[in-house]
Each structure stands twice: as structure tokens, then as C-alpha cells.
Design a protein around this motif. Structure first.
Motif, PDB file in Angstrom:
ATOM      1  N   VAL A 218       0.829  -1.209   0.000  1.00  0.00           N
ATOM      2  CA  VAL A 218       0.000   0.000   0.000  1.00  0.00           C
ATOM      3  C   VAL A 218       0.860   1.255   0.000  1.00  0.00           C
ATOM      4  N   THR A 219       1.788   1.332   0.974  1.00  0.00           N
ATOM      5  CA  THR A 219       2.596   2.541   1.112  1.00  0.00           C
ATOM      6  C   THR A 219       3.964   2.421   0.459  1.00  0.00           C
ATOM      7  N   GLY A 220       4.430   1.202   0.193  1.00  0.00           N
ATOM      8  CA  GLY A 220       5.749   1.013  -0.377  1.00  0.00           C
ATOM      9  C   GLY A 220       6.876   1.108   0.625  1.00  0.00           C
ATOM     10  N   CYS A 221       6.561   1.266   1.919  1.00  0.00           N
ATOM     11  CA  CYS A 221       7.576   1.352   2.964  1.00  0.00           C
ATOM     12  C   CYS A 221       7.717   0.019   3.669  1.00  0.00           C
ATOM     13  N   GLU A 222       8.826  -0.114   4.413  1.00  0.00           N
ATOM     14  CA  GLU A 222       9.027  -1.331   5.194  1.00  0.00           C
ATOM     15  C   GLU A 222       8.048  -1.384   6.356  1.00  0.00           C
ATOM     16  N   GLU A 223       7.578  -2.580   6.645  1.00  0.00           N
ATOM     17  CA  GLU A 223       6.670  -2.777   7.763  1.00  0.00           C
ATOM     18  C   GLU A 223       6.825  -4.193   8.285  1.00  0.00           C
ATOM     19  N   PHE A 224       6.320  -4.415   9.513  1.00  0.00           N
ATOM     20  CA  PHE A 224       6.278  -5.757  10.069  1.00  0.00           C
ATOM     21  C   PHE A 224       4.994  -6.439   9.596  1.00  0.00           C
ATOM     22  N   TYR A 225       5.142  -7.685   9.164  1.00  0.00           N
ATOM     23  CA  TYR A 225       4.005  -8.422   8.600  1.00  0.00           C
ATOM     24  C   TYR A 225       3.919  -9.785   9.271  1.00  0.00           C
ATOM     25  N   TYR A 226       2.730 -10.095   9.772  1.00  0.00           N
ATOM     26  CA  TYR A 226       2.487 -11.397  10.400  1.00  0.00           C
ATOM     27  C   TYR A 226       1.605 -12.221   9.463  1.00  0.00           C
ATOM     28  N   PRO A 227       2.111 -13.337   8.910  1.00  0.00           N
ATOM     29  CA  PRO A 227       1.346 -14.103   7.906  1.00  0.00           C
ATOM     30  C   PRO A 227       0.028 -14.618   8.466  1.00  0.00           C
ATOM     31  N   PRO A 228      -1.053 -14.544   7.688  1.00  0.00           N
ATOM     32  CA  PRO A 228      -2.357 -15.044   8.157  1.00  0.00           C
ATOM     33  C   PRO A 228      -2.353 -16.541   8.445  1.00  0.00           C
ATOM     34  N   TRP A 229      -1.529 -17.337   7.735  1.00  0.00           N
ATOM     35  CA  TRP A 229      -1.561 -18.780   7.953  1.00  0.00           C
ATOM     36  C   TRP A 229      -1.072 -19.131   9.358  1.00  0.00           C
ATOM     37  N   ARG A 230      -0.222 -18.280   9.939  1.00  0.00           N
ATOM     38  CA  ARG A 230       0.210 -18.538  11.309  1.00  0.00           C
ATOM     39  C   ARG A 230      -0.938 -18.344  12.294  1.00  0.00           C
ATOM     40  N   ARG A 231      -1.748 -17.340  12.024  1.00  0.00           N
ATOM     41  CA  ARG A 231      -2.919 -17.153  12.889  1.00  0.00           C
ATOM     42  C   ARG A 231      -3.876 -18.334  12.778  1.00  0.00           C
ATOM     43  N   ARG A 232      -4.079 -18.821  11.550  1.00  0.00           N
ATOM     44  CA  ARG A 232      -4.992 -19.955  11.381  1.00  0.00           C
ATOM     45  C   ARG A 232      -4.440 -21.215  12.038  1.00  0.00           C
ATOM     46  N   VAL A 233      -3.133 -21.432  11.928  1.00  0.00           N
ATOM     47  CA  VAL A 233      -2.533 -22.603  12.580  1.00  0.00           C
ATOM     48  C   VAL A 233      -2.718 -22.532  14.086  1.00  0.00           C
ATOM     49  N   PHE A 234      -2.478 -21.354  14.659  1.00  0.00           N
ATOM     50  CA  PHE A 234      -2.659 -21.206  16.109  1.00  0.00           C
ATOM     51  C   PHE A 234      -4.119 -21.398  16.490  1.00  0.00           C
ATOM     52  N   ARG A 235      -5.041 -20.892  15.658  1.00  0.00           N
ATOM     53  CA  ARG A 235      -6.460 -21.014  15.973  1.00  0.00           C
ATOM     54  C   ARG A 235      -6.909 -22.482  15.942  1.00  0.00           C
ATOM     55  N   TRP A 236      -6.463 -23.241  14.924  1.00  0.00           N
ATOM     56  CA  TRP A 236      -6.937 -24.629  14.781  1.00  0.00           C
ATOM     57  C   TRP A 236      -6.206 -25.599  15.704  1.00  0.00           C
ATOM     58  N   LEU A 237      -4.935 -25.350  15.978  1.00  0.00           N
ATOM     59  CA  LEU A 237      -4.154 -26.291  16.776  1.00  0.00           C
ATOM     60  C   LEU A 237      -4.100 -25.953  18.252  1.00  0.00           C
ATOM     61  N   VAL A 238      -4.439 -24.729  18.615  1.00  0.00           N
ATOM     62  CA  VAL A 238      -4.370 -24.342  20.026  1.00  0.00           C
ATOM     63  C   VAL A 238      -5.731 -23.870  20.540  1.00  0.00           C
ATOM     64  N   SER A 239      -6.291 -22.839  19.913  1.00  0.00           N
ATOM     65  CA  SER A 239      -7.511 -22.233  20.451  1.00  0.00           C
ATOM     66  C   SER A 239      -8.689 -23.199  20.432  1.00  0.00           C
ATOM     67  N   PHE A 240      -8.978 -23.811  19.283  1.00  0.00           N
ATOM     68  CA  PHE A 240     -10.120 -24.711  19.183  1.00  0.00           C
ATOM     69  C   PHE A 240      -9.991 -25.941  20.079  1.00  0.00           C
ATOM     70  N   PRO A 241      -8.834 -26.642  20.121  1.00  0.00           N
ATOM     71  CA  PRO A 241      -8.728 -27.790  21.040  1.00  0.00           C
ATOM     72  C   PRO A 241      -8.923 -27.415  22.501  1.00  0.00           C
ATOM     73  N   VAL A 242      -8.382 -26.256  22.914  1.00  0.00           N
ATOM     74  CA  VAL A 242      -8.550 -25.836  24.309  1.00  0.00           C
ATOM     75  C   VAL A 242     -10.013 -25.535  24.604  1.00  0.00           C
ATOM     76  N   CYS A 243     -10.693 -24.866  23.673  1.00  0.00           N
ATOM     77  CA  CYS A 243     -12.120 -24.565  23.880  1.00  0.00           C
ATOM     78  C   CYS A 243     -12.952 -25.838  23.957  1.00  0.00           C
ATOM     79  N   ILE A 244     -12.695 -26.800  23.064  1.00  0.00           N
ATOM     80  CA  ILE A 244     -13.447 -28.061  23.085  1.00  0.00           C
ATOM     81  C   ILE A 244     -13.186 -28.825  24.372  1.00  0.00           C
ATOM     82  N   LEU A 245     -11.936 -28.833  24.836  1.00  0.00           N
ATOM     83  CA  LEU A 245     -11.604 -29.510  26.089  1.00  0.00           C
ATOM     84  C   LEU A 245     -12.337 -28.883  27.273  1.00  0.00           C
ATOM     85  N   CYS A 246     -12.416 -27.568  27.302  1.00  0.00           N
ATOM     86  CA  CYS A 246     -13.128 -26.889  28.385  1.00  0.00           C
ATOM     87  C   CYS A 246     -14.626 -27.181  28.327  1.00  0.00           C
TER      88      CYS A 246
END
Length: 403
Positions: free
Chosen positions: A360-388
Motif C-alpha cells: 500500500v505505502t511502499g515502505c518497510e513494515e512488520f508483517y504477520y502471515p495469516p496462515w500462522r494465525r490460522r494454525v494457532f487457531r486450529w491447533l491451540v484455540s479450538f482444542p482448548v475450547c473443546i476440552l473446556c
């Protein structure tokens, strides 16, 4: 904020000033040189004094003193003018080295020449702190940069508008340096400058590498290099608020005084809290009356419940509409009714990711890939919620079985 022990050690630098005329000429000379070369000023004290060189070595450390002489002349060091003016205090951990202090001090002086910075040292905790303030003329320029809303004189139409240095004569109390800005406004302007101190390409401090245009102060706070950045209280105004607000019983809140001292957000919160508390008296009284009129039979209870429910529906609607009007009145009065929202907010200093070029701006920025969020959501958040959920379901079955 800093103990008097540091002030006792620092007073000898002021004792070297031969007369009041010398100190006054030194003050004018410092202002002419610009705030970027303003010396570190120390406090007064009546305790017995050692030599000036020994005090400065003890106060700042030999390396810091030697490096400081490369920044300003030796005569400026010897003719420091003590002052107690401070709006924002920046505190560092006791493990902070001289290189870090000088690096940040140089960046602030070069990037924000409007600021006046004093270095103080805590003798017992061995902590350094920057005491930050600014002159009245620079605060006026900062108010214009921020678009600060100030009251306009009645002969020029009244109301409030964004401050402009070209038309400063139209604002109320512009002639008084003490009355034009509240302490909260002074601190907001200084905080605005500090938060907008940005790094250049390739700048780094130890193992902290900044992106081009990245705010320096928030990043150093997140990394623990700066321990705290906070405004200082005024005991006189706090005493007045204690009498007119905290200790006052069954009186209206001094919302204007709260706004002048704590800012619009805090004042608006307490305005809503007071409005909500007052509005709750109506359902409390109606509910008590219906409870007294309720008889022992079920029919009477049902009728009172229906009446009270209908009253709550009407009361809730009127409460919301009245607060909209009251909130708009206060926002107009305090100059925040038409404040535009920030179109592009800075990322949180705690945000971490990989560096990339923004599409968008052409400048350097920190970027967090969306696939990492999905991996954390499916492998950590959802199993913990189901266990609870399974645990709660089993606990419910055990309770039914015990009953």
C-alpha cells in the motif's frame, strides 16, 4: 518525583554562577542557541557543596560527562540554570548505560528541538530520568500541529476552533502563559512530540533495529529500554479537586475542572457515570413502590412485573436519547464534537512479525502471515475450547447424578 538527594548533589553547579545577572545572561544565551543545545539543568539545595567537577562526575558518570562536553561547551556546563519546570518524566531502568542515554538524548534534541530536557539521577536506586518540558512559544506551535481546540473570544464569534498561530489574538487568555494552556494540554503536546519521534533508515540501538519512520519512544518502552513515561501531578490542583469533587457530597461534579486536568476522555467517563447513576434513581424508586404495593397473591405479582418491565423499556429508551444529547453538549463544549478519527493508526509496539515492503505505502513494515494465525487457531484455540466444553459438560452430568 526524584528525591532531594540528587538535588543536594546538583546544587554546586548553580553555586558557580557569580551573580543573578550572570545567570540571566546565560539564560538568554541558551535560548538564542536553541533548545537543541540546552544544557541539563539541576535543582537547588542548601546542603554543603563539593566542587563542581566532582559533583558532575558523581551525578552523570565520567563517560557521560565527557560525552556531554562534546555536545555543548564547557562554559555552558558551568553556567547551568536550575529550574523546576517539568511536564513529562521519562524514567530508565538502573541498568541503562551512558550510550543509551546519550543516543536517545541526541535523537530527541535533533528530532524535537522544541523540547527542554533535564537529566536527573536517583542516588539510592541509581536510576536516570529525563525531565521534559517546553517553552510557551513552542507549545503554541505544537498546539497548531495537533489542531488543539481552544476557546475563541466573544468579540470574534465565541465557541472554539483549532488553534492557529497566525490568528492567536482571537483566543481567550492568549496573553497569559500560565492560563492559556492547562497542564493536561501541555502534557498532551509534549506526548504528541515524543510519540512522533521517528527513526531514519538503518538506525539501531544495541540489538534494536528500527524501520524507517517507526516511532522510537513506544518501541523503546515495549523493549524495556524506557521504564516509564508519565506526566507529573500538580498538588495544588489535586487539592482543589479533592475538596470540590472527592469530598463533596450530593453536589454536582466539577466536570470542567476534571476536563482541564485529566483530559476529555476521563471527564466524559465521569460525566457518563454521574448521568447513569442519577438516571438509575427513577427505576429504583418505581421498583420500590411496586414492591410495596405487591400483595401476596400471584396475580398481583404478575401485574407489577409487567408494569415494571414496560417502565424499564421506556426508561432505557429515554436514557439513551438523553445521554446522546448530554454527550453532544459536552463534546461541543470541550471542542471534540467534530474531531476527525485517525485514518492510519500506528501498529502496537508489541506487534512482531517479518519485515516486508508494504503493497500500500511502499515502505518497510512488520508483517504477520495469516496462515500462522490460522494454525494457532486450529491447533491451540479450538482444542482448548473443546476440552473446556467437555469438562463443563461432564461436571454438569456429575451434578445431575449427585442430585
Amino acid at each position: 518525583m526524584m528525591p532531594d538527594t540528587a538535588a543536594a548533589a546538583a546544587a554546586s553547579s548553580a553555586s558557580n554562577i557569580s551573580s543573578s545577572s550572570d545567570s540571566e545572561s546565560s539564560r538568554h544565551r541558551h535560548r538564542a542557541q536553541g533548545d537543541a543545545e540546552r544544557p541539563e539543568q539541576q535543582q537547588h539545595s542548601a546542603a554543603p557543596q563539593p566542587t563542581s567537577a566532582g559533583v558532575l562526575d558523581k551525578l552523570f558518570g565520567k563517560r557521560l560527562l565527557q560525552a556531554g562536553r562534546h555536545i555543548m561547551s564547557h562554559k555552558s556546563w558551568m553556567k547551568t540554570v536550575p529550574t523546576e519546570n517539568c511536564d513529562v518524566l521519562m524514567k530508565f531502568p538502573d541498568t541503562t548505560d551512558d550510550h543509551t542515554l546519550l543516543w536517545l538524548l541526541n535523537h530527541i534534541r535533533l528530532g524535537i528541538p522544541e523540547l527542554i530536557i533535564q537529566i536527573r539521577h536517583h542516588k539510592h536506586t541509581r536510576m536516570y530520568a529525563f525531565f521534559v518540558t517546553a517553552t510557551y512559544e513552542n507549545l503554541l506551535r505544537g498546539a497548531e500541529e495537533m489542531g488543539l481546540q481552544k476557546a475563541v473570544k466573544p468579540e470574534f464569534g465565541g465557541g472554539s476552533r483549532s488553534f492557529s498561530c497566525e490568528e492567536d489574538y482571537i483566543y481567550e487568555n492568549i496573553e497569559s502563559e500560565l492560563c492559556f494552556f492547562t497542564s493536561q494540554e501541555r502534557q498532551s503536546i509534549i506526548k504528541y512530540w515524543l510519540d512522533n519521534l521517528r527513526a531514519k533508515h538503518g538506525e539501531a540501538l544495541h540489538n534494536i533495529h528500527f524501520l524507517e519512520g517507526q516511532p522510537i519512544i513506544p518501541e523503546l518502552r515495549a523493549r524495556g529500554v524506557i521504564q516509564q513515561v508519565f506526566p507529573l501531578h500538580e498538588q495544588r490542583i489535586l487539592g482543589q479537586l479533592m475538596k470540590s469533587w472527592v469530598q463533596a457530597v450530593c453536589e454536582k461534579q466539577p466536570l470542567d475542572d476534571i476536563c482541564d486536568y485529566f483530559g476529555v476522555k476521563i471527564a466524559m467517563y465521569f460525566a457518563w457515570l454521574g448521568f447513569y447513576t442519577t438516571s438509575m434513581l427513577y427505576p429504583a424508586v418505581i421498583g420500590f413502590v411496586l414492591w410495596m404495593l405487591t400483595e401476596s397473591d400471584q396475580t398481583s405479582r404478575d401485574i407489577c412485573c409487567v408494569v415494571f418491565a414496560l417502565f424499564n423499556v421506556v426508561w432505557a429508551t429515554l436514557f439513551l436519547e438523553r445521554w446522546k444529547r448530554r454527550g453532544a453538549e459536552l463534546a461541543y463544549k470541550w471542542g471534540t464534537l467534530d474531531t476527525p478519527a485517525e485514518s492510519l493508526e500506528e501498529p502496537r509496539p508489541q506487534f512482531r512479525g517479518v519485515k516486508r515492503c508494504s503493497p500500500v505505502t511502499g515502505c518497510e513494515e512488520f508483517y504477520y502471515p495469516p496462515w500462522r494465525r490460522r494454525v494457532f487457531r486450529w491447533l491451540v484455540s479450538f482444542p482448548v475450547c473443546i476440552l473446556c466444553l467437555c469438562f463443563v459438560f461432564l461436571a454438569m452430568l456429575v451434578c445431575f447424578e449427585l442430585q
